[in-house]
Each structure stands twice: as structure tokens, then as C-alpha cells.
Scaffold this motif. Sequence first.
Motif, mmCIF file in Angstrom:
data_model
loop_
_atom_site.group_PDB
_atom_site.id
_atom_site.type_symbol
_atom_site.label_atom_id
_atom_site.label_comp_id
_atom_site.label_asym_id
_atom_site.label_seq_id
_atom_site.Cartn_x
_atom_site.Cartn_y
_atom_site.Cartn_z
ATOM 1 N N PHE A 81 8.361 8.515 0.265
ATOM 2 C CA PHE A 81 7.534 7.345 0.621
ATOM 3 C C PHE A 81 7.231 6.532 -0.639
ATOM 4 O O PHE A 81 6.447 5.581 -0.597
ATOM 5 C CB PHE A 81 6.215 7.812 1.260
ATOM 6 N N ILE A 137 6.233 7.284 11.522
ATOM 7 C CA ILE A 137 6.390 8.452 10.629
ATOM 8 C C ILE A 137 5.418 9.546 11.055
ATOM 9 O O ILE A 137 5.766 10.729 11.090
ATOM 10 C CB ILE A 137 6.187 8.038 9.152
ATOM 11 N N ALA A 191 12.178 7.538 4.113
ATOM 12 C CA ALA A 191 10.867 7.637 4.767
ATOM 13 C C ALA A 191 10.984 7.789 6.285
ATOM 14 O O ALA A 191 10.195 8.499 6.902
ATOM 15 C CB ALA A 191 10.042 6.401 4.433
ATOM 16 N N VAL A 235 5.327 0.948 2.117
ATOM 17 C CA VAL A 235 6.414 1.937 2.045
ATOM 18 C C VAL A 235 7.741 1.273 2.424
ATOM 19 O O VAL A 235 8.751 1.427 1.737
ATOM 20 C CB VAL A 235 6.127 3.139 2.974
ATOM 21 N N GLY A 274 2.736 7.661 -1.958
ATOM 22 C CA GLY A 274 3.318 6.345 -1.672
ATOM 23 C C GLY A 274 2.253 5.275 -1.538
ATOM 24 O O GLY A 274 1.058 5.583 -1.485
ATOM 25 N N SER A 329 13.265 3.401 0.324
ATOM 26 C CA SER A 329 13.406 4.803 -0.133
ATOM 27 C C SER A 329 14.660 4.945 -0.994
ATOM 28 O O SER A 329 15.585 4.154 -0.907
ATOM 29 C CB SER A 329 13.536 5.730 1.087
#
Length: 372
Positions: A189, A241, A211, A155, A231, A160
Amino acid sequence: MRAILALEDGSVFIGSHFGATGTEVGEACFNTSMTGYQEVLTDPSYSGQIVTMTYPLIGNYGVNPEDYESGKAQVSGFVVAELAKVPSNWRATEALGPWLEKQGVIGIEGVDTRKIAKHLRSAGAMRACLTTELTPEEAVEAARKAPSMEGCNIVDKIGSHPMTPEEVDALVTEGVLPPTEYDIVAFDFGIKYNILRQLRENGFRVTVVPAHTTAEEVLGMKPDGVFLSNGPGDPATLTDIHREVAALIGKVPMFGICLGHQIISHALGAKTFKLKFGHRGANHPVKDLRTGKISITSQNHGFAVDPDTVPDDVEITLMNLNDNTVEGIAHKTLPVFSVQYHPEAAPGPRDPQYLFRDFKQMIAASKRQTAR
Ligand SMILES: NC(=O)CC[C@H](N)C(=O)O
């Protein structure tokens, strides 16, 4: 020009090259969809993967940017049995081969893709190298030195791409945009464009955020709901996260798809594990354990939620009928639910698109409760 697909177990498949030249490594996976190669190629969830298509003829309807799921090709390599050189499709803007070359992705054709898929199903997903320049022995060595997908945070590697509601609106190129009823924040993501189209077509005004946006930043936007996207990579690596999502659960209605489902599960206290080989295709049967109804679903995941780690206040709502893995969860009292598969299709069946309406109903119910 010769191309070689080498697996870390020493298996070697020799074919002809198309697309870019060079050498790439990644995790070998396979997708059994008969159509939708453009959506697969541009889905950010496939970043880090060398994708084999089991359907033999690929490229026959060419390429059209309207069918992308992100701004570019995301796969590390592409493996097909036969590449259609001249597309037969009035919508095609170019042929797949030249497009893949411009995208910088190496392709190989003329290999037995069903043999590759059967091998990965029995031996398990494994690291691979796709090359137009190494010898078979060098390619096997390169595969063995490649990073494993397990423990891999992709990710952060792909980054992003925040979007304003107006930019999301512009993704909807067919039909008339309905009025927006609710404002939501969507974590990116590696979000697929068709998820954004489906959210917008279901009356959501969507703001896409990076993200690592914090819970405080999200709550400061006063959204009616929060969406967590698909993602790439291993969901267990995204611990910061998980923390921010945990701080949002119960404060705002939440819906997650695929990686978003795995992140919500982690945030609720569950764990994920790596499947022997991923679920990637458009015909995976999923049973709703609450109604007994079965949907045929589009899937693309290599990890799944461990049912033994799902806490008591969370219900397992959906199950894969091929291997009894978890396909959906819902909190028993808080407005949070998620699914492992892809209700937005792209590619695949649209059976489960009702889930976007369920998200809207969850938000409406949450507002009624707050108003009391
Ligand atoms: N499509 C996705 O979001 C994939 C989720 C996760 N990377 C997995 O492979 O399981």
C-alpha cells in the motif's frame, strides 16, 4: 528566492526556498524526530503531505540512497528551520538541497518550525500550500481549495510496486541473509523498504503484491502468512481492500503495520477516525495492555482505530500513553494481529522489532494446529 508556506486558516510563514520551485498543496503535518529526514522524505505514507521537521538543523549528514524507504521522495513539500548546505558525513552521496531539487520537491527554510508545530497541535492538522511563485493571499486561497486528507484515497494515486523475493533480498545490504523459513505475501500500500528488510532478516521469503490483489489470488500463492503494509491517505476509503482482507482472515496468519493495521481493523468490523493532528516522531510511548511493558516507538499516522467500534472477538492489545489511542489489536481466536506504529523504525527506535518474531511464532503455531 522567497518561499511561502500558507495554511488554510490564513496563517502564512515566509522563508527561503530550496529544492524544486513551483507550487504544491497538501496536508500540513509535523515530525519531531531528531534524525531520519531521508526516511521521512521517501516514506510513501507521507504522500500528499507537506512535512515540517521540528528539529532545527536538517540535512547535516546529506543523502545516501541506501537510507531511502522507497524509490524516491514522496512528500508534497518539506519545511525546515535551517538547511545544512554542506553535509558532514563520509557516507553522503550528495547534499539534501540539490537532491530535493532533482526529486522535484519544494523546500522552505528560515521559518519557525516549532511555532508551526505548536499551531498545528492547537488548531489541528490542516490543508496547506507551499509555493515559490504565488503571493501570500493566493497561497492561502490555494490551500483552501486543496483536497482534504479525510476521504482521500492516495494508495491508488501512488500505485503499487510488486517485488520478487530476489528483489526483496537485494534490499538487505548489511550482514548475511539468514535461510528462509516461511513464504509470505506482502500487500504493497506504500510499503517501506525497512519493513521488507526486517521481514527478510527474520527468515521470511517475501513476495510483494499490488494493493488490489484479491483474496483468491493470494490464496492461490499458498503463502504461510500475509503482511499488510503502511501507506498514505484515509484507510476508510479502501473498502474493496477491506473486503479482500476480510476474506483472508482466518484462512492464513496475518500481520499488519500502520495502514495495514487500520485495514485489518476495518476488515474485522471496526472503524477509523482522523486524529486532531497526527502522531509523527520517534519517541511515542506505547503500553502493552497484556504485559504492562512500555515501548518507545516510531510513529507516522493521522488516523486511528475507534476503540468503541472494535468488535467483541478482537482485543485491544496496545495503547498510546500520550493520548490513549489504540496502538494494536489481536483477534481473540484467529491468527491475526496488527500495530499502528512502526516496529521497523526507519527512523526511530528499534524496541518493538520483536513483533516480526511474533509473526513467525504465530505462523509456526498455526502450522502445528493445522498438522494436528
Ligand atoms: N504510515 C501509515 O501507514 C499511515 C496510515 C494512514 N495513512 C494514516 O495517516 O493514519
